[in-house]
Design a protein around this motif. Structure first.
Motif, PDB file in Angstrom:
ATOM      1  N   LYS A 119      -9.415  16.942  10.920  1.00 35.28           N
ATOM      2  CA  LYS A 119      -9.143  15.660  10.411  1.00 35.28           C
ATOM      3  C   LYS A 119      -9.603  14.310  11.258  1.00 35.28           C
ATOM      4  O   LYS A 119      -8.740  14.022  11.938  1.00 35.28           O
ATOM      5  CB  LYS A 119      -7.688  15.250   9.667  1.00 35.28           C
ATOM      6  N   LEU A 120     -10.551  14.070  11.278  1.00 35.44           N
ATOM      7  CA  LEU A 120     -11.147  13.216  12.410  1.00 35.44           C
ATOM      8  C   LEU A 120     -11.355  11.739  11.492  1.00 35.44           C
ATOM      9  O   LEU A 120     -11.485  10.552  12.412  1.00 35.44           O
ATOM     10  CB  LEU A 120     -12.503  13.450  12.809  1.00 35.44           C
ATOM     11  N   ASP A 121     -11.296  11.270  10.330  1.00 32.24           N
ATOM     12  CA  ASP A 121     -11.547  10.176   9.561  1.00 32.24           C
ATOM     13  C   ASP A 121     -10.195   9.778   9.022  1.00 32.24           C
ATOM     14  O   ASP A 121      -9.610  10.674   8.430  1.00 32.24           O
ATOM     15  CB  ASP A 121     -12.719  10.289   8.627  1.00 32.24           C
ATOM     16  N   ARG A 122      -9.753   8.654   8.935  1.00 34.62           N
ATOM     17  CA  ARG A 122      -8.598   8.046   8.407  1.00 34.62           C
ATOM     18  C   ARG A 122      -8.612   6.503   8.319  1.00 34.62           C
ATOM     19  O   ARG A 122      -9.481   5.827   8.828  1.00 34.62           O
ATOM     20  CB  ARG A 122      -7.658   8.473   9.115  1.00 34.62           C
ATOM     21  N   PHE A 123      -7.813   5.819   7.434  1.00 35.25           N
ATOM     22  CA  PHE A 123      -7.377   4.490   7.279  1.00 35.25           C
ATOM     23  C   PHE A 123      -6.162   4.319   7.845  1.00 35.25           C
ATOM     24  O   PHE A 123      -5.159   4.887   7.941  1.00 35.25           O
ATOM     25  CB  PHE A 123      -7.421   4.283   5.660  1.00 35.25           C
ATOM     26  N   LEU A 124      -6.347   3.215   8.755  1.00 42.70           N
ATOM     27  CA  LEU A 124      -5.147   2.532   9.125  1.00 42.70           C
ATOM     28  C   LEU A 124      -5.067   1.129   8.737  1.00 42.70           C
ATOM     29  O   LEU A 124      -5.975   0.383   8.907  1.00 42.70           O
ATOM     30  CB  LEU A 124      -5.245   2.727  10.994  1.00 42.70           C
ATOM     31  N   HIS A 125      -3.738   0.564   8.576  1.00 40.36           N
ATOM     32  CA  HIS A 125      -3.472  -0.750   8.088  1.00 40.36           C
ATOM     33  C   HIS A 125      -2.336  -1.474   8.350  1.00 40.36           C
ATOM     34  O   HIS A 125      -1.395  -0.560   8.838  1.00 40.36           O
ATOM     35  CB  HIS A 125      -3.704  -0.752   6.498  1.00 40.36           C
ATOM     36  N   SER A 126      -2.342  -2.741   8.117  1.00 33.28           N
ATOM     37  CA  SER A 126      -1.001  -3.191   8.867  1.00 33.28           C
ATOM     38  C   SER A 126       0.035  -3.267   7.663  1.00 33.28           C
ATOM     39  O   SER A 126      -0.455  -3.142   6.644  1.00 33.28           O
ATOM     40  CB  SER A 126      -1.318  -4.565   9.301  1.00 33.28           C
ATOM     41  N   PRO A 127       1.287  -3.649   8.178  1.00 30.10           N
ATOM     42  CA  PRO A 127       2.177  -3.431   6.754  1.00 30.10           C
ATOM     43  C   PRO A 127       1.964  -4.616   5.692  1.00 30.10           C
ATOM     44  O   PRO A 127       2.300  -4.458   4.700  1.00 30.10           O
ATOM     45  CB  PRO A 127       3.683  -3.727   7.566  1.00 30.10           C
ATOM     46  N   CYS A 128       1.361  -5.765   6.389  1.00 32.69           N
ATOM     47  CA  CYS A 128       1.197  -6.859   5.224  1.00 32.69           C
ATOM     48  C   CYS A 128       0.085  -6.498   4.419  1.00 32.69           C
ATOM     49  O   CYS A 128      -0.014  -7.190   3.358  1.00 32.69           O
ATOM     50  CB  CYS A 128       0.821  -8.068   5.859  1.00 32.69           C
ATOM     51  N   PHE A 129      -0.873  -5.394   4.647  1.00 32.62           N
ATOM     52  CA  PHE A 129      -1.625  -5.042   3.677  1.00 32.62           C
ATOM     53  C   PHE A 129      -1.292  -4.698   2.413  1.00 32.62           C
ATOM     54  O   PHE A 129      -1.841  -4.825   1.261  1.00 32.62           O
ATOM     55  CB  PHE A 129      -2.567  -4.019   4.380  1.00 32.62           C
TER      56      PHE A 129
ATOM     57  N   ASP B 136       0.989  -5.889   0.793  1.00 30.66           N
ATOM     58  CA  ASP B 136       1.569  -6.874  -0.073  1.00 30.66           C
ATOM     59  C   ASP B 136       0.324  -7.367  -1.099  1.00 30.66           C
ATOM     60  O   ASP B 136       0.697  -7.874  -2.125  1.00 30.66           O
ATOM     61  CB  ASP B 136       1.731  -8.369   0.842  1.00 30.66           C
ATOM     62  N   ILE B 137      -0.696  -7.103  -0.492  1.00 33.98           N
ATOM     63  CA  ILE B 137      -2.033  -7.365  -1.626  1.00 33.98           C
ATOM     64  C   ILE B 137      -2.829  -5.891  -2.269  1.00 33.98           C
ATOM     65  O   ILE B 137      -3.348  -5.818  -3.068  1.00 33.98           O
ATOM     66  CB  ILE B 137      -3.000  -8.182  -0.835  1.00 33.98           C
ATOM     67  N   ALA B 138      -2.196  -4.736  -1.578  1.00 41.13           N
ATOM     68  CA  ALA B 138      -2.673  -3.600  -2.054  1.00 41.13           C
ATOM     69  C   ALA B 138      -1.610  -2.416  -2.333  1.00 41.13           C
ATOM     70  O   ALA B 138      -1.569  -1.653  -1.580  1.00 41.13           O
ATOM     71  CB  ALA B 138      -3.846  -2.939  -1.394  1.00 41.13           C
ATOM     72  N   PHE B 139      -0.651  -2.817  -3.186  1.00 44.33           N
ATOM     73  CA  PHE B 139       0.389  -1.932  -3.099  1.00 44.33           C
ATOM     74  C   PHE B 139       0.132  -0.802  -3.756  1.00 44.33           C
ATOM     75  O   PHE B 139       1.092   0.212  -3.769  1.00 44.33           O
ATOM     76  CB  PHE B 139       1.715  -2.754  -3.808  1.00 44.33           C
ATOM     77  N   ASN B 140      -0.648  -0.364  -4.586  1.00 46.01           N
ATOM     78  CA  ASN B 140      -1.031   0.683  -5.259  1.00 46.01           C
ATOM     79  C   ASN B 140      -2.204   1.562  -4.521  1.00 46.01           C
ATOM     80  O   ASN B 140      -3.029   2.176  -4.956  1.00 46.01           O
ATOM     81  CB  ASN B 140      -1.732   0.334  -6.639  1.00 46.01           C
ATOM     82  N   VAL B 141      -2.220   1.291  -3.245  1.00 49.94           N
ATOM     83  CA  VAL B 141      -3.402   1.991  -2.288  1.00 49.94           C
ATOM     84  C   VAL B 141      -3.282   3.407  -2.397  1.00 49.94           C
ATOM     85  O   VAL B 141      -2.157   3.868  -2.144  1.00 49.94           O
ATOM     86  CB  VAL B 141      -3.533   1.098  -0.846  1.00 49.94           C
ATOM     87  N   THR B 142      -4.611   3.859  -2.556  1.00 53.04           N
ATOM     88  CA  THR B 142      -4.659   5.562  -2.300  1.00 53.04           C
ATOM     89  C   THR B 142      -5.849   5.929  -1.521  1.00 53.04           C
ATOM     90  O   THR B 142      -6.932   5.189  -1.491  1.00 53.04           O
ATOM     91  CB  THR B 142      -4.695   6.221  -3.663  1.00 53.04           C
ATOM     92  N   VAL B 143      -5.869   7.080  -0.828  1.00 56.40           N
ATOM     93  CA  VAL B 143      -6.874   7.407   0.078  1.00 56.40           C
ATOM     94  C   VAL B 143      -7.274   8.761  -0.498  1.00 56.40           C
ATOM     95  O   VAL B 143      -6.208   9.598  -0.665  1.00 56.40           O
ATOM     96  CB  VAL B 143      -6.295   7.382   1.553  1.00 56.40           C
ATOM     97  N   THR B 144      -8.530   9.017  -0.792  1.00 57.07           N
ATOM     98  CA  THR B 144      -8.924  10.143  -1.439  1.00 57.07           C
ATOM     99  C   THR B 144     -10.235  10.711  -0.565  1.00 57.07           C
ATOM    100  O   THR B 144     -11.071  10.059  -0.455  1.00 57.07           O
ATOM    101  CB  THR B 144      -9.263  10.208  -2.944  1.00 57.07           C
ATOM    102  N   THR B 145     -10.087  11.935  -0.215  1.00 55.94           N
ATOM    103  CA  THR B 145     -11.369  12.729   0.637  1.00 55.94           C
ATOM    104  C   THR B 145     -12.050  13.362  -0.421  1.00 55.94           C
ATOM    105  O   THR B 145     -11.731  14.308  -1.018  1.00 55.94           O
ATOM    106  CB  THR B 145     -10.668  13.658   1.498  1.00 55.94           C
TER     107      THR B 145
ATOM    108  N   LEU C  21     -10.928   4.390  -0.277  1.00 58.39           N
ATOM    109  CA  LEU C  21      -9.800   3.648  -0.272  1.00 58.39           C
ATOM    110  C   LEU C  21      -9.733   2.961  -1.733  1.00 58.39           C
ATOM    111  O   LEU C  21     -10.636   1.890  -1.887  1.00 58.39           O
ATOM    112  CB  LEU C  21      -9.677   2.626   1.049  1.00 58.39           C
ATOM    113  N   SER C  22      -8.710   3.213  -2.381  1.00 62.25           N
ATOM    114  CA  SER C  22      -8.737   2.568  -3.717  1.00 62.25           C
ATOM    115  C   SER C  22      -7.158   1.846  -4.083  1.00 62.25           C
ATOM    116  O   SER C  22      -6.463   2.354  -3.482  1.00 62.25           O
ATOM    117  CB  SER C  22      -8.798   3.693  -4.893  1.00 62.25           C
ATOM    118  N   ASN C  23      -7.427   0.950  -4.593  1.00 62.19           N
ATOM    119  CA  ASN C  23      -6.221   0.253  -4.972  1.00 62.19           C
ATOM    120  C   ASN C  23      -5.866   0.020  -6.544  1.00 62.19           C
ATOM    121  O   ASN C  23      -5.615  -0.923  -7.095  1.00 62.19           O
ATOM    122  CB  ASN C  23      -6.116  -1.255  -4.599  1.00 62.19           C
ATOM    123  N   SER C  24      -6.179   1.141  -7.238  1.00 63.17           N
ATOM    124  CA  SER C  24      -6.010   1.348  -8.837  1.00 63.17           C
ATOM    125  C   SER C  24      -5.172   2.684  -8.951  1.00 63.17           C
ATOM    126  O   SER C  24      -5.047   3.329  -8.077  1.00 63.17           O
ATOM    127  CB  SER C  24      -7.361   1.493  -9.165  1.00 63.17           C
ATOM    128  N   ARG C  25      -4.550   2.482 -10.124  1.00 60.54           N
ATOM    129  CA  ARG C  25      -3.634   3.532 -10.575  1.00 60.54           C
ATOM    130  C   ARG C  25      -4.604   4.740 -11.284  1.00 60.54           C
ATOM    131  O   ARG C  25      -5.786   4.292 -12.012  1.00 60.54           O
ATOM    132  CB  ARG C  25      -2.911   3.168 -11.812  1.00 60.54           C
TER     133      ARG C  25
END
Length: 247
Positions: A57-67, A69-78, A91-95
């Motif tokens: 597993k070499l690929d990933r998303f990293l974000h700050s906690p304040c992210f 606030d604008i993307a509370f439904n964020v999901t990551v799919t391989t 990286l998706s921000n949809s249900r």
């Protein structure tokens, strides 16, 4: 990120060496920077080396906690890696829940016993009010409910009927290996086999409609072949949403 500093835990490598020192440095960098990693769905590993079958597993998303606030439904799919040795990650921000699937009326239902009665009964027994378009919409909804109730009752009966007919044919086939079947038994086998073919033909029609493909030969009823197309289409045609002008 390179192969040595992108792995955080031992379970993120398979058939390859896990370096605790570089993983510790990477985790400390994430902690000191106040970064967060969202949970990843889909494939467990994002890199596959064909030469020696090493997975990581070499690929990933990293974000700050304040992210959040604008993307509370964020999901990551391989996603499937296809031609590359790395999987793309989305990286998706949809249900993902888009509500109940729409009601589907299969053409074969109209050829089955009981459909016409269920339709006419639901159509004639409806009582409603409102404007003409509201009345029609409510009536169609009532008919849909009646058809679904009929199918929920009819389908289990059909499965039991199919299983019983197959058992009769199988039993008589075993008997035919030991002795000559009587005319009554031969007729019984023909009747049951005819019922099996009839029910399987309905199933083939349903699979044909599900698969949404054009048969090369319209009489081809290889259900395993079309099941493969159905499963393949379900994997390929799953859409969580559509992006239009950035939305």
């Amino acid at each position: 990120m390179g192969d040595f500093n992108a792995v955080r835990r031992p379970e993120e490598r398979f058939n390859s060496v896990f370096c605790r020192r570089t993983a510790r440095d990477f985790n400390e960098f994430i902690r000191d920077s106040g970064l967060m990693e969202p949970k990843m769905g889909g494939f467990r590993f994002t890199c596959f080396r064909d030469a020696d079958a090493k997975l990581s597993k070499l690929d990933r998303f990293l974000h700050s906690p304040c992210f959040l606030d604008i993307a509370f439904n964020v999901t990551v799919t391989t996603l499937p890696r296809e031609l590359s040795d790395h999987c793309p990650i989305l990286l998706s921000n949809s249900r993902r829940n888009f509500g109940r699937p729409p009601f589907k009326l299969f053409s074969s239902w109209m050829l089955r016993d009981g459909f016409e009665k269920a339709f006419i009964t639901s159509w004639n027994n409806f009582v409603g009010f409102g404007t003409p378009n509201q009345y029609l919409a409510a009536k169609l909804k009532h008919v849909k409910k009646g058809i679904k109730e009929w199918r929920d009752t009819d389908h289990p009966k059909e499965e039991v009927e199919l299983r019983n007919h197959k058992l009769v044919v199988e039993r008589l086939d075993h008997e035919a290996e030991k002795r000559n079947l009587t005319e009554v038994e031969l007729e019984q086998r023909r009747d049951n086999f005819k019922k099996v073919v009839e029910i399987e033909k309905f199933k083939a029609l349903d699979i044909k409609q599900k698969s949404r493909i054009k048969w090369a030969v319209d009489v081809d009823e290889n259900t395993i072949f079309f099941h493969g197309y159905v499963n393949s289409n379900n994997r390929k045609n799953g859409i969580d949403g559509i992006m239009i002008n950035g939305n």
